[in-house]
Scaffold this motif. Structure first.
Motif, PDB file in Angstrom:
ATOM      1  N   ALA A 347       0.830  -1.174   0.040  1.00 18.46           N
ATOM      2  CA  ALA A 347      -0.182   0.065   0.007  1.00 18.46           C
ATOM      3  C   ALA A 347       0.762   1.320   0.160  1.00 18.46           C
ATOM      4  O   ALA A 347       1.900   1.513   0.270  1.00 18.46           O
ATOM      5  N   ARG A 348       0.251   2.297  -0.580  1.00 20.29           N
ATOM      6  CA  ARG A 348       1.046   3.668  -0.352  1.00 20.29           C
ATOM      7  C   ARG A 348      -0.179   4.733  -0.349  1.00 20.29           C
ATOM      8  O   ARG A 348      -1.099   4.661  -1.146  1.00 20.29           O
ATOM      9  N   VAL A 349       0.321   5.486   0.388  1.00 21.13           N
ATOM     10  CA  VAL A 349      -0.770   6.699   0.809  1.00 21.13           C
ATOM     11  C   VAL A 349      -0.344   7.946  -0.023  1.00 21.13           C
ATOM     12  O   VAL A 349       0.813   8.447   0.081  1.00 21.13           O
ATOM     13  N   THR A 350      -1.108   8.541  -1.041  1.00 23.66           N
ATOM     14  CA  THR A 350      -0.450   9.688  -1.961  1.00 23.66           C
ATOM     15  C   THR A 350      -0.859  10.966  -1.412  1.00 23.66           C
ATOM     16  O   THR A 350      -0.481  11.793  -1.964  1.00 23.66           O
ATOM     17  N   ASP A 351      -1.837  10.816  -0.498  1.00 22.77           N
ATOM     18  CA  ASP A 351      -2.487  12.050  -0.034  1.00 22.77           C
ATOM     19  C   ASP A 351      -3.197  11.805   1.155  1.00 22.77           C
ATOM     20  O   ASP A 351      -3.894  10.953   1.342  1.00 22.77           O
ATOM     21  N   ILE A 352      -3.278  13.025   2.018  1.00 21.73           N
ATOM     22  CA  ILE A 352      -3.980  12.949   3.399  1.00 21.73           C
ATOM     23  C   ILE A 352      -4.638  14.242   3.549  1.00 21.73           C
ATOM     24  O   ILE A 352      -4.018  15.475   3.401  1.00 21.73           O
ATOM     25  N   ASN A 353      -5.833  14.118   3.741  1.00 20.27           N
ATOM     26  CA  ASN A 353      -7.034  15.198   3.627  1.00 20.27           C
ATOM     27  C   ASN A 353      -7.521  15.562   4.996  1.00 20.27           C
ATOM     28  O   ASN A 353      -8.332  14.614   5.359  1.00 20.27           O
ATOM     29  N   THR A 354      -6.868  16.492   5.563  1.00 20.65           N
ATOM     30  CA  THR A 354      -7.523  16.714   6.924  1.00 20.65           C
ATOM     31  C   THR A 354      -8.692  17.630   7.182  1.00 20.65           C
ATOM     32  O   THR A 354      -8.504  18.615   6.334  1.00 20.65           O
ATOM     33  N   PRO A 355      -9.797  16.944   7.515  1.00 26.07           N
ATOM     34  CA  PRO A 355     -11.064  17.844   7.680  1.00 26.07           C
ATOM     35  C   PRO A 355     -10.916  19.181   8.355  1.00 26.07           C
ATOM     36  O   PRO A 355     -10.201  19.270   9.278  1.00 26.07           O
ATOM     37  N   ASP A 356     -11.182  20.175   7.500  1.00 28.85           N
ATOM     38  CA  ASP A 356     -11.535  21.788   8.139  1.00 28.85           C
ATOM     39  C   ASP A 356     -12.948  22.288   8.075  1.00 28.85           C
ATOM     40  O   ASP A 356     -13.689  21.669   7.490  1.00 28.85           O
ATOM     41  N   PHE A 357     -13.076  23.201   8.650  1.00 24.49           N
ATOM     42  CA  PHE A 357     -14.392  23.854   8.726  1.00 24.49           C
ATOM     43  C   PHE A 357     -14.877  24.252   7.270  1.00 24.49           C
ATOM     44  O   PHE A 357     -16.278  23.601   6.953  1.00 24.49           O
ATOM     45  N   GLU A 358     -14.423  24.849   6.542  1.00 29.88           N
ATOM     46  CA  GLU A 358     -14.782  25.226   5.033  1.00 29.88           C
ATOM     47  C   GLU A 358     -15.258  24.108   4.211  1.00 29.88           C
ATOM     48  O   GLU A 358     -16.176  23.938   3.571  1.00 29.88           O
ATOM     49  N   GLY A 359     -14.221  22.952   4.456  1.00 24.51           N
ATOM     50  CA  GLY A 359     -14.205  21.852   3.807  1.00 24.51           C
ATOM     51  C   GLY A 359     -15.428  20.959   4.025  1.00 24.51           C
ATOM     52  O   GLY A 359     -16.054  19.961   3.275  1.00 24.51           O
ATOM     53  N   GLN A 360     -15.964  20.998   5.372  1.00 22.26           N
ATOM     54  CA  GLN A 360     -16.930  20.303   5.851  1.00 22.26           C
ATOM     55  C   GLN A 360     -18.306  21.055   6.084  1.00 22.26           C
ATOM     56  O   GLN A 360     -19.417  20.446   6.351  1.00 22.26           O
ATOM     57  N   LYS A 361     -18.336  22.357   5.708  1.00 22.25           N
ATOM     58  CA  LYS A 361     -19.479  23.256   6.081  1.00 22.25           C
ATOM     59  C   LYS A 361     -20.878  22.832   5.509  1.00 22.25           C
ATOM     60  O   LYS A 361     -21.616  22.570   6.090  1.00 22.25           O
ATOM     61  N   GLU A 362     -20.614  22.623   3.944  1.00 20.75           N
ATOM     62  CA  GLU A 362     -21.723  22.186   3.307  1.00 20.75           C
ATOM     63  C   GLU A 362     -22.402  20.845   3.452  1.00 20.75           C
ATOM     64  O   GLU A 362     -23.578  20.552   3.676  1.00 20.75           O
ATOM     65  N   GLU A 363     -21.283  19.907   3.819  1.00 21.23           N
ATOM     66  CA  GLU A 363     -22.190  18.509   4.185  1.00 21.23           C
ATOM     67  C   GLU A 363     -22.529  18.540   5.595  1.00 21.23           C
ATOM     68  O   GLU A 363     -23.599  17.796   5.554  1.00 21.23           O
ATOM     69  N   ILE A 364     -22.045  19.317   6.528  1.00 20.32           N
ATOM     70  CA  ILE A 364     -22.629  19.537   7.829  1.00 20.32           C
ATOM     71  C   ILE A 364     -23.983  20.081   7.682  1.00 20.32           C
ATOM     72  O   ILE A 364     -25.097  19.665   8.266  1.00 20.32           O
ATOM     73  N   ARG A 365     -24.050  21.220   6.849  1.00 24.63           N
ATOM     74  CA  ARG A 365     -25.361  21.781   6.778  1.00 24.63           C
ATOM     75  C   ARG A 365     -26.525  20.761   6.118  1.00 24.63           C
ATOM     76  O   ARG A 365     -27.588  20.793   6.502  1.00 24.63           O
ATOM     77  N   GLN A 366     -26.001  19.954   5.128  1.00 25.34           N
ATOM     78  CA  GLN A 366     -27.095  19.136   4.471  1.00 25.34           C
ATOM     79  C   GLN A 366     -27.536  17.985   5.444  1.00 25.34           C
ATOM     80  O   GLN A 366     -28.631  17.881   5.699  1.00 25.34           O
ATOM     81  N   ARG A 367     -26.308  17.632   6.377  1.00 28.67           N
ATOM     82  CA  ARG A 367     -26.786  16.604   7.579  1.00 28.67           C
ATOM     83  C   ARG A 367     -27.955  17.300   8.302  1.00 28.67           C
ATOM     84  O   ARG A 367     -28.643  16.568   8.929  1.00 28.67           O
ATOM     85  N   LEU A 368     -27.565  18.721   8.829  1.00 27.43           N
ATOM     86  CA  LEU A 368     -28.474  19.291   9.905  1.00 27.43           C
ATOM     87  C   LEU A 368     -29.889  19.240   9.293  1.00 27.43           C
ATOM     88  O   LEU A 368     -30.857  19.227   9.781  1.00 27.43           O
ATOM     89  N   GLN A 369     -29.890  19.755   7.805  1.00 30.06           N
ATOM     90  CA  GLN A 369     -31.140  19.856   7.260  1.00 30.06           C
ATOM     91  C   GLN A 369     -31.844  18.441   7.273  1.00 30.06           C
ATOM     92  O   GLN A 369     -33.100  18.495   7.621  1.00 30.06           O
ATOM     93  N   GLU A 370     -31.165  17.323   6.967  1.00 37.69           N
ATOM     94  CA  GLU A 370     -31.884  16.432   6.966  1.00 37.69           C
ATOM     95  C   GLU A 370     -32.193  15.851   8.143  1.00 37.69           C
ATOM     96  O   GLU A 370     -33.528  15.135   8.698  1.00 37.69           O
ATOM     97  N   ARG A 371     -31.600  16.174   9.444  1.00 38.66           N
ATOM     98  CA  ARG A 371     -31.978  15.882  10.721  1.00 38.66           C
ATOM     99  C   ARG A 371     -33.300  16.444  11.098  1.00 38.66           C
ATOM    100  O   ARG A 371     -34.312  16.027  11.697  1.00 38.66           O
ATOM    101  N   LYS A 372     -33.279  17.895  10.547  1.00 32.57           N
ATOM    102  CA  LYS A 372     -34.502  18.654  11.255  1.00 32.57           C
ATOM    103  C   LYS A 372     -35.673  18.280  10.306  1.00 32.57           C
ATOM    104  O   LYS A 372     -37.001  18.015  10.861  1.00 32.57           O
ATOM    105  N   ALA A 373     -35.420  17.720   9.051  1.00 32.78           N
ATOM    106  CA  ALA A 373     -36.461  17.289   8.138  1.00 32.78           C
ATOM    107  C   ALA A 373     -36.881  15.816   8.707  1.00 32.78           C
ATOM    108  O   ALA A 373     -38.279  15.558   8.611  1.00 32.78           O
ATOM    109  N   GLN A 374     -36.191  14.870   9.332  1.00 36.05           N
ATOM    110  CA  GLN A 374     -36.628  13.701   9.722  1.00 36.05           C
ATOM    111  C   GLN A 374     -37.610  14.093  11.144  1.00 36.05           C
ATOM    112  O   GLN A 374     -38.544  13.621  11.360  1.00 36.05           O
ATOM    113  N   ALA A 375     -37.132  15.000  11.964  1.00 30.83           N
ATOM    114  CA  ALA A 375     -37.957  15.386  13.223  1.00 30.83           C
ATOM    115  C   ALA A 375     -39.349  15.992  12.580  1.00 30.83           C
ATOM    116  O   ALA A 375     -40.252  15.486  13.151  1.00 30.83           O
ATOM    117  N   GLU A 376     -39.349  17.015  11.813  1.00 34.50           N
ATOM    118  CA  GLU A 376     -40.358  17.307  11.006  1.00 34.50           C
ATOM    119  C   GLU A 376     -41.376  16.341  10.556  1.00 34.50           C
ATOM    120  O   GLU A 376     -42.556  16.205  10.630  1.00 34.50           O
TER     121      GLU A 376
END
Length: 611
Positions: A347-376
């Motif tokens: 095996a060889r690791v060619t790149d390591i992508n450390t999560p940051d706020f900007e990179g995760q922002k949209e995905e988190i928004r969608q998850r929170l929307q889905e969570r709220k939608a499930q509750a409603e």
């Protein structure tokens, strides 16, 4: 008889050779245990439900077969017994084997390489989630492994030759069809005859149990986009997740195949080859991609420099040992030789992508929307359930309160046409249940395919026989057709006697042609095939027979049967056919043993509504 099965306790050597082998013509389905008696029968841990039976019947019809309900149910039971038999023999299929099998499937390849986008599209159209996919393919591969094991009997050339010459050798034939239309004018029609025909064939004039209904559908997808999520909520969620967020790694590998089921000598040679390649890789790490193309035996990634893609440390890589090794590496580092169920990896690791706020922002928004939608969504379903219960003879109030349109189905729905109308099986079961069909009350909430239905009958009809006067025109049409065929066959039988007696008969014969019995069997009824096989020319004279094709009798002359015992391709075909016949007999015998050993339990559901 079954001691030979013991040596096949691990199916790894079998699995990769199973493409194209199908035990059931209507398609395989997953069997899952249930906590109650909502099933037809339970065999060991395998449960057969009415929903599974209806799906199997639809699959049979979609593939062009005739869906005899009892026959399909019996085949489902046979599959269940074979799955229980596989457990007894220790045959199991790992997630890694399933994934390797899928990666190797040409359907998911582009330019000879595995295409993740093709696979993702297939998943989105066919499965609710990854676990459903794995469950179904585990059943498929386990059943196919059992079937492959049971048909692996090798038949001798002498046996194959006998079968070949008796039933598979090409026949030189010509035919003359006796057209029933020529006898229509001879059919005598009277009300008395039509009524007798109607009474003898009443099943052809049956109206199925049917229902017209109104319905409403609630979906969480409709709610997600409407949910408002603030930046503060996103930041808070990111802070809470930060401790659990893991860096993703882009991983490439070189694989030397050596399934765990292989013998020790094979695995030792594979490991030695991997160690040799590792030395070359360590000496030229910048050439990893070129060396992967040269050495890797993973056809899904080799041409792409061994690239597997980007992964989190969540088990999706498919091999725990490979994942552990890759996530212990720094960017650009190369592992030692790693052993897995598939073989040996570098095996060889060619790149390591450390999560940051900007990179995760949209995905988190969608998850929170889905969570709220499930509750409603949950609140909407509960609210609609209460209103549907409070006004059992009206569904409109629940629809208006939920903000959805109340829709109507004005075409008669039956169990037979539900699939063509795209009505989920859970909804069909509710529609024909006592509460909706008989009492005409609103249904309870029905969960199907990620949404929730509520239904109410507007009109129902019970299964019945249509009155003679209403179907008289159809009865007359069917009667004339039946009588024309009968008269045509009687005429054909007279002519057959004359032909067999050597008399001259005026017929319009087709040109002689060479017919392969196996090809004839594919489009002819079994009885017609058997009739043709019995026609054996002797002493240089042709044999004549009467073959009943659908809706038309056909006089057939067999003038010669070609001996093909020296034809290697035909001999191989005969040997394969004979092995399949033996395998089928062995499978039936094995199932008979399992029926005595494995406990069964009847559930509340029935095979048909008439039981």
């Amino acid at each position: 008889m079954f001691h030979a099965l013991e040596k096949h306790r691990t199916p790894a050597q079998i699995l990769l050779g199973l493409i194209g082998l199908s035990f059931m013509s209507f398609g395989l389905i997953s069997f899952q245990s249930r906590p109650n008696d909502a099933y037809i029968v339970q065999i060991g841990e395998q449960v057969i439900t009415r929903m599974q039976l209806e799906q199997a019947i639809r699959n049979t019809e979609a593939s062009g077969g005739q869906a005899d309900r009892q026959a399909v149910f019996q085949t489902l039971m046979q599959q269940a017994y074979l799955l229980e038999g596989a457990k007894k023999l220790g045959i199991s299929v790992s997630d890694e084997q399933i994934k390797q099998f899928i990666v190797d499937m040409p359907d998911f390849h582009t330019n000879g390489q595995f295409d993740a986008n093709k696979f993702q599209q297939y998943m989105e159209h066919n499965y609710a989630n990854e676990q459903a996919f794995l469950d179904e393919w585990r059943v498929r591969l386990t059943t196919m492994a059992m079937q492959r094991l049971l048909v692996s009997n090798v038949s001798s050339d002498s046996q194959a030759t006998q079968i070949l010459n008796a039933t598979l050798s090409p026949r030189t034939v010509r035919s003359a069809a006796i057209d029933p239309q020529a006898f229509v004018a001879q059919v005598k029609i009277s009300d008395e005859e039509l009524k007798k025909f109607y009474e003898a064939n009443q099943k052809n004039y049956a109206l199925q149990q049917g229902i017209k209904y109104e319905y409403m559908v609630l979906s969480p997808k409709d709610l997600a986009a409407k949910q408002i999520v603030s930046n503060e909520e996103i930041q808070q969620a990111f802070n809470e997740m930060q401790g659990s967020l893991k860096a993703k790694r882009t991983i490439a590998h070189i694989l030397i195949n050596a399934p765990k089921s292989a013998d020790a000598d094979t695995r030792a040679k594979a490991k030695a080859e991997a160690e040799k390649i590792l030395a070359e890789v360590k000496a030229k790490p910048e050439q990893f991609a070129e060396l992967a193309k040269k050495y890797s035996q993973d056809v899904g990634s080799a041409n792409n420099g061994g690239m597997l893609g980007e992964f989190a440390q969540d088990g999706r890589l498919g091999s725990q040992s490979l994942e552990d090794a890759a996530f212990a590496l720094k960017e650009g580092e190369i592992s030692d030789v790693v052993e897995s169920d598939a073989g040996y990896h570098i095996a060889r690791v060619t790149d390591i992508n450390t999560p940051d706020f900007e990179g995760q922002k949209e995905e988190i928004r969608q998850r929170l929307q889905e969570r709220k939608a499930q509750a409603e969504y949950a609140k909407l379903v509960e609210q609609a359930s209460e209103l549907a219960f409070e006004t059992p003879d009206k569904l409109q109030p629940a629809a208006e309160k939920s903000g959805v349109e109340l829709q109507k189905q004005d075409e008669w729905l039956t169990r037979a046409n539900a699939s063509s109308l795209n009505v989920p099986q859970q909804v069909v079961d509710a529609l024909f249940g006592n509460e909706v069909f008989t009492k005409k009350h609103n249904s309870e909430a029905i969960s199907a395919n990620g949404v929730t239905w509520f239904v109410r009958a507007t009109e129902t009809r019970n299964e019945s026989i249509e009155p003679f006067e209403q179907v008289k025109a159809r009865v007359q049409e069917d009667f004339v057709r039946s009588e024309s065929i009968r008269l045509a066959r009687a005429h054909a039988e007279t002519m057959l006697k004359d032909l067999q007696a050597g008399k001259a008969v005026s017929l319009t014969w087709s040109a002689p042609e060479e017919v392969l019995p196996l090809e004839f069997r594919q489009h002819a009824p079994q009885a017609a095939y058997e009739t043709l096989m019995k026609a054996m020319p002797r002493d240089g004279k042709p044999a004549y027979t009467l073959v009943d094709m659908p809706n038309m009798p056909v006089l057939t002359e067999v003038s010669a049967i070609k001996t093909v015992a020296d034809d290697k391709q035909q001999l191989a075909m005969a040997r394969e056919s004979l092995s399949a016949l033996k395998g089928d007999a062995l499978a039936q015998a094995y199932i008979a043993i399992l029926q005595k050993e494995i406990p069964t339990k009847q559930g509340a559901e029935k095979v048909s509504d008439n039981e």
